[in-house]
Every structure is written in structure tokens, then in C-alpha cells.
Design a protein around this motif. Structure first.
Motif, PDB file in Angstrom:
ATOM      1  N   ARG A 116     -55.771  94.218 -31.887  1.00 28.73           N
ATOM      2  CA  ARG A 116     -55.243  94.873 -33.081  1.00 28.73           C
ATOM      3  C   ARG A 116     -55.483  94.043 -34.329  1.00 28.73           C
ATOM      4  NH1 ARG A 116     -49.595  97.771 -31.555  1.00 28.73           N
ATOM      5  NH2 ARG A 116     -50.219  98.490 -29.508  1.00 28.73           N
ATOM      6  N   ALA A 117     -55.790  92.785 -34.153  1.00 30.34           N
ATOM      7  CA  ALA A 117     -55.899  91.892 -35.298  1.00 30.34           C
ATOM      8  C   ALA A 117     -57.286  91.278 -35.460  1.00 30.34           C
ATOM      9  CB  ALA A 117     -54.866  90.778 -35.167  1.00 30.34           C
ATOM     10  N   GLY A 118     -58.240  91.672 -34.658  1.00 25.80           N
ATOM     11  CA  GLY A 118     -59.565  91.089 -34.776  1.00 25.80           C
ATOM     12  C   GLY A 118     -60.282  91.073 -33.455  1.00 25.80           C
ATOM     13  N   ALA A 119     -60.916  89.969 -33.148  1.00 28.01           N
ATOM     14  CA  ALA A 119     -61.704  89.828 -31.931  1.00 28.01           C
ATOM     15  C   ALA A 119     -61.414  88.476 -31.306  1.00 28.01           C
ATOM     16  CB  ALA A 119     -63.190  89.944 -32.266  1.00 28.01           C
ATOM     17  N   SER A 120     -61.544  88.408 -29.979  1.00 24.70           N
ATOM     18  CA  SER A 120     -61.361  87.118 -29.311  1.00 24.70           C
ATOM     19  C   SER A 120     -62.192  87.084 -28.044  1.00 24.70           C
ATOM     20  CB  SER A 120     -59.892  86.862 -28.991  1.00 24.70           C
ATOM     21  OG  SER A 120     -59.475  87.656 -27.912  1.00 24.70           O
ATOM     22  N   THR A 121     -62.334  85.888 -27.519  1.00 24.38           N
ATOM     23  CA  THR A 121     -63.043  85.707 -26.260  1.00 24.38           C
ATOM     24  C   THR A 121     -62.589  84.416 -25.598  1.00 24.38           C
ATOM     25  OG1 THR A 121     -65.225  85.815 -25.194  1.00 24.38           O
ATOM     26  CG2 THR A 121     -65.055  84.413 -27.139  1.00 24.38           C
ATOM     27  N   LEU A 122     -62.740  84.378 -24.304  1.00 27.32           N
ATOM     28  CA  LEU A 122     -62.633  83.140 -23.545  1.00 27.32           C
ATOM     29  C   LEU A 122     -64.053  82.593 -23.468  1.00 27.32           C
ATOM     30  CD1 LEU A 122     -61.102  81.171 -21.627  1.00 27.32           C
ATOM     31  CD2 LEU A 122     -61.677  82.756 -19.764  1.00 27.32           C
ATOM     32  N   SER A 142     -69.684  83.150 -23.322  1.00 27.94           N
ATOM     33  CA  SER A 142     -68.572  83.953 -23.822  1.00 27.94           C
ATOM     34  C   SER A 142     -68.174  84.941 -22.737  1.00 27.94           C
ATOM     35  CB  SER A 142     -69.008  84.697 -25.089  1.00 27.94           C
ATOM     36  OG  SER A 142     -67.968  85.532 -25.550  1.00 27.94           O
ATOM     37  N   LEU A 143     -66.875  84.978 -22.449  1.00 27.57           N
ATOM     38  CA  LEU A 143     -66.341  85.830 -21.385  1.00 27.57           C
ATOM     39  C   LEU A 143     -65.243  86.717 -21.962  1.00 27.57           C
ATOM     40  CD1 LEU A 143     -66.119  82.874 -18.890  1.00 27.57           C
ATOM     41  CD2 LEU A 143     -67.823  84.702 -18.816  1.00 27.57           C
ATOM     42  N   PRO A 144     -65.611  87.761 -22.705  1.00 22.36           N
ATOM     43  CA  PRO A 144     -64.592  88.592 -23.336  1.00 22.36           C
ATOM     44  C   PRO A 144     -63.732  89.313 -22.307  1.00 22.36           C
ATOM     45  CG  PRO A 144     -66.773  89.566 -23.598  1.00 22.36           C
ATOM     46  CD  PRO A 144     -66.960  88.221 -22.964  1.00 22.36           C
ATOM     47  N   MET A 145     -62.488  89.535 -22.691  1.00 20.00           N
ATOM     48  CA  MET A 145     -61.527  90.185 -21.809  1.00 20.00           C
ATOM     49  C   MET A 145     -61.954  91.622 -21.527  1.00 20.00           C
ATOM     50  SD  MET A 145     -57.413  90.628 -22.287  1.00 20.00           S
ATOM     51  CE  MET A 145     -57.486  91.775 -23.647  1.00 20.00           C
ATOM     52  N   GLN A 146     -61.872  92.003 -20.270  1.00 22.13           N
ATOM     53  CA  GLN A 146     -62.152  93.374 -19.876  1.00 22.13           C
ATOM     54  C   GLN A 146     -60.872  94.193 -19.763  1.00 22.13           C
ATOM     55  OE1 GLN A 146     -65.472  94.467 -19.450  1.00 22.13           O
ATOM     56  NE2 GLN A 146     -65.714  92.498 -20.452  1.00 22.13           N
ATOM     57  N   ARG A 147     -59.818  93.538 -19.284  1.00 19.46           N
ATOM     58  CA  ARG A 147     -58.535  94.203 -19.076  1.00 19.46           C
ATOM     59  C   ARG A 147     -57.435  93.161 -19.264  1.00 19.46           C
ATOM     60  NH1 ARG A 147     -56.527  96.357 -13.303  1.00 19.46           N
ATOM     61  NH2 ARG A 147     -54.429  96.918 -13.916  1.00 19.46           N
ATOM     62  N   GLY A 148     -56.422  93.485 -20.031  1.00 19.51           N
ATOM     63  CA  GLY A 148     -55.355  92.524 -20.314  1.00 19.51           C
ATOM     64  C   GLY A 148     -54.185  92.648 -19.356  1.00 19.51           C
ATOM     65  N   PHE A 149     -53.544  91.530 -19.103  1.00 19.53           N
ATOM     66  CA  PHE A 149     -52.327  91.449 -18.306  1.00 19.53           C
ATOM     67  C   PHE A 149     -51.342  90.590 -19.075  1.00 19.53           C
ATOM     68  CE2 PHE A 149     -55.788  92.015 -15.335  1.00 19.53           C
ATOM     69  CZ  PHE A 149     -55.323  93.017 -14.502  1.00 19.53           C
TER      70      PHE A 149
END
Length: 157
Positions: free
Chosen positions: A64-70, A134-141
């Protein structure tokens, strides 16, 4: 557990899940704890300096606030501390940690948008001489990372 003063314990216990949302949140915390705003600021600074606290700030839904990645780097062990310091210095990095793996330095980046995230990853590659994955989130928990300190709090008088 590191020895903590009763005020330290009460501060962490009562405010690790929700800072007051107001113009002077530390004053509101102080009022709840029965101390001064300066006491709260001093305790947070001391706890941060001792490594008890690593961060004071909001946690938000990043989509909701931008982009992120692991992301991860494969760092030669002799360079791990220096590379971790460079990664930590980047303003898009929330935190990093060592893993026992070929990709041994993992970190989370947050940026305003995917382009800024890509720029941050490029910046880190340039600063470290290493190419991150870069390992972007596919599904959040949702994981509650709070820990109760109640067993360590003194009994009320």
C-alpha cells in the motif's frame, strides 16, 4: 536477557505494538508510564546504543505504500561485516542478517515504487561489488514479532 530497568521493560512491553498517533507520541508514552518525555527519549537512545532495540518505527503493509523485496548477497566470509555495514547504510534497507548458506547476507528493502527499488538494488551492487538476488514476496503471512516481557516486570507495589 540483558538486565533492564523497570522503565525499560515497561516501555518495551507497552509500546512494541502501537505507538500513539499524535503530534508528540513520546510525551503520550511518558504520561502512560508516569515519567517525562525526556526520560522516554533517553531510555530509547540508551536501549538502542546497547543493542536492545534495533529500530523504533512503524510497520506497514508495503504494497500500500510502495514496493519491497527480500534480497540476498553471496559475501566472502572475510568481508561479511564490511559488506553488511554498507548494505545497512542504504536508506532503503530495513534490516539485514547473516544466514548459514552460500547466499549469506539477507536484507529487506522498501522503496516508493518498483523503479526506486531497482535503483536501490543497483546502488547496493555498486557499493559492495556484489550482485544481489531479489526475492519479492508472492504471498504474505502475518507474524506477530512482539514478545511479552511481563514475566520480567516487577510486581506492582
Amino acid at each position: 536477557m540483558t538486565e533492564l530497568e523497570p522503565l525499560d521493560l515497561a516501555l518495551i512491553e507497552n509500546f512494541q505494538h502501537g505507538m500513539p498517533i499524535c503530534a508528540r507520541p513520546y510525551a503520550a508514552i511518558a504520561q502512560t508510564l508516569g515519567c517525562t518525555e525526556q526520560d522516554v527519549l533517553d531510555r530509547i537512545a540508551a536501549l538502542t546504543q546497547r543493542g536492545v532495540l534495533s529500530r523504533v518505527g512503524p510497520v506497514f503493509e508495503h504494497r500500500r505504500a510502495g514496493a519491497s523485496t527480500l534480497a540476498a548477497l553471496s559475501v566472502p566470509p572475510t568481508q561479511l561485516d564490511a559488506v553488511a555495514a554498507r548494505v545497512s547504510a542504504h536508506p532503503a534497507v530495513n534490516h539485514n542478517y547473516q544466514r548459514d548458506h552460500a547466499w549469506n547476507l539477507w536484507f529487506v528493502l522498501t522503496a516508493a515504487d518498483p523503479e526506486a527499488l531497482a535503483t536501490a538494488l543497483s546502488d547496493i551492487a555498486a557499493a559492495t561489488g556484489l550482485e544481489p538476488i531479489s526475492l519479492p514476496m508472492q504471498r504474505g503471512f502475518h507474524i506477530d514479532l512482539g514478545f511479552s516481557l511481563r514475566p520480567f516486570l516487577p510486581e506492582p507495589a
